[in-house]
Scaffold this active site. Structure first.
Site, PDB file in Angstrom:
ATOM      1  N   HIS A  95       0.861  -1.199   0.000  1.00  0.00           N
ATOM      2  CA  HIS A  95       0.000   0.000   0.000  1.00  0.00           C
ATOM      3  C   HIS A  95       0.893   1.243   0.000  1.00  0.00           C
ATOM      4  CE1 HIS A  95      -2.851   3.044   1.254  1.00  0.00           C
ATOM      5  NE2 HIS A  95      -3.804   2.211   0.869  1.00  0.00           N
ATOM      6  N   GLU A 165      -3.976   1.941  -7.429  1.00  0.00           N
ATOM      7  CA  GLU A 165      -4.330   3.063  -6.552  1.00  0.00           C
ATOM      8  C   GLU A 165      -3.409   4.246  -6.850  1.00  0.00           C
ATOM      9  OE1 GLU A 165      -6.535   1.915  -2.736  1.00  0.00           O
ATOM     10  OE2 GLU A 165      -4.425   1.879  -2.299  1.00  0.00           O
TER      11      GLU A 165
HETATM   12  P1  PGA Z   1      -9.547   6.033   0.107  1.00  0.00           P
HETATM   13  O1  PGA Z   1      -8.386   4.993   0.437  1.00  0.00           O
HETATM   14  O2  PGA Z   1     -10.719   5.230  -0.384  1.00  0.00           O
HETATM   15  O3  PGA Z   1      -9.812   6.717   1.407  1.00  0.00           O
HETATM   16  O4  PGA Z   1      -9.014   6.935  -0.951  1.00  0.00           O
HETATM   17  C1  PGA Z   1      -8.122   3.906  -0.407  1.00  0.00           C
HETATM   18  C2  PGA Z   1      -6.887   3.208   0.059  1.00  0.00           C
HETATM   19  O5  PGA Z   1      -5.935   3.886   0.494  1.00  0.00           O
HETATM   20  O6  PGA Z   1      -6.795   1.979   0.012  1.00  0.00           O
END
Ligand code: PGA
Length: 253
Positions: A95, A165
């Site tokens: 992450h 992401e």
């Molecule tokens: P968010 O986070 O939905 O608050 O943008 C997603 C993540 O960091 O996995």
């Protein structure tokens, strides 16, 4: 995974066990909806037992990260064996919030192999820090994917999930999130990189989910014709009603 994937990444929330139990109670009211999806809840470690007690009928437990230490004396760390004994079925790896704390793609690749050996699904996060008009972020993405998946065998990819992401949209709001057209483009690019690594047939079977400011108002557009197999949801997963609406968007894809 045949069902669409929804991963609730609670991060370092809610701020008390009582609140966590309240959230689980609300979510439990929609269990028939969640059973239609592959729902994973990734809570802070001290809440794991409560999640497995209260949400086992409609979700599976996930870890927000793992450590690579074996059994033994490592004050402050929790081994993969312990996570597994709690019933963790998926692990979020790489992450961006871990990478920002110094985790390298090489470490991510070791973690992927460790969770695969343990029979846990690796959900590997990748994403550029910023987008630029010249498309340089695609090169960054290519490098991050290749380094993170280094040494992962083709045979072990059947349970692998990639979470795209873009770092610059995490933790914002729907109006700041990635546009569906840009998401579709990135998904095609990621598939191409996966094809280069594992071959086309294998790459086609790897699920790609999207994360970064998924909220009820943008979930529908982000799942339609973008090629994603689900979402990794942060802040919106802490609001039972929002998660329900996001789940509904996935179901009605
Ligand atoms: P968010 O986070 O939905 O608050 O943008 C997603 C993540 O960091 O996995």
């Amino acid at each position: 995974m045949s069902k669409l994937i929804l991963v609730a990444n609670w991060k370092n929330h809610p701020s008390s066990l009582e609140e966590a139990k309240g959230l689980l109670k609300e979510m439990g009211k929609k269990k028939e909806l969640y059973k239609k999806l592959a729902l994973f809840i990734a809570p802070p470690l001290p809440y794991m037992e409560s999640v497995s007690e209260r949400a086992a009928s409609f979700s599976k437990l996930a870890a927000q990260d793992i450590t690579l230490v074996p059994k033994g004396n490592y004050t402050g760390l929790v081994s993969l064996d312990i996570l597994k004994s709690f019933g963790a079925r998926l692990a979020i790896l790489g992450h961006s919030e871990r990478r920002a704390m110094g985790e390298t793609s090489e470490e991510v690749s070791q973690k992927i192999k460790a969770v695969l050996r343990a029979g846990i699904v690796p959900l590997v996060c990748v994403g550029e820090n910023e987008r630029d008009k010249d498309g340089d972020h695609f090169e960054f993405l290519r490098g991050e994917i290749k380094q993170s998946l280094a040494g992962v065998s083709k045979q072990s990819t059947s349970s692998l999930i990639i979470a795209y992401e873009p770092v610059w949209v995490i933790g914002k709001s729907a109006k700041d999130a990635l546009l569906p057209g840009d998401l579709a483009q990135s998904v095609i690019f990621i598939k191409k990189v996966l094809s280069d690594i594992f071959g086309r047939n294998t790459a086609d079977k790897i699920s790609i989910v999207y994360g970064g400011s998924v909220e009820p108002t943008n979930a529908g557009a982000l799942v339609k014709e973008t090629g994603v197999a689900g979402f990794l949801v942060g802040h919106a997963s802490l609001r039972a009603k929002w998660l329900e609406e996001i789940a509904n968007s996935l179901i009605s894809k």
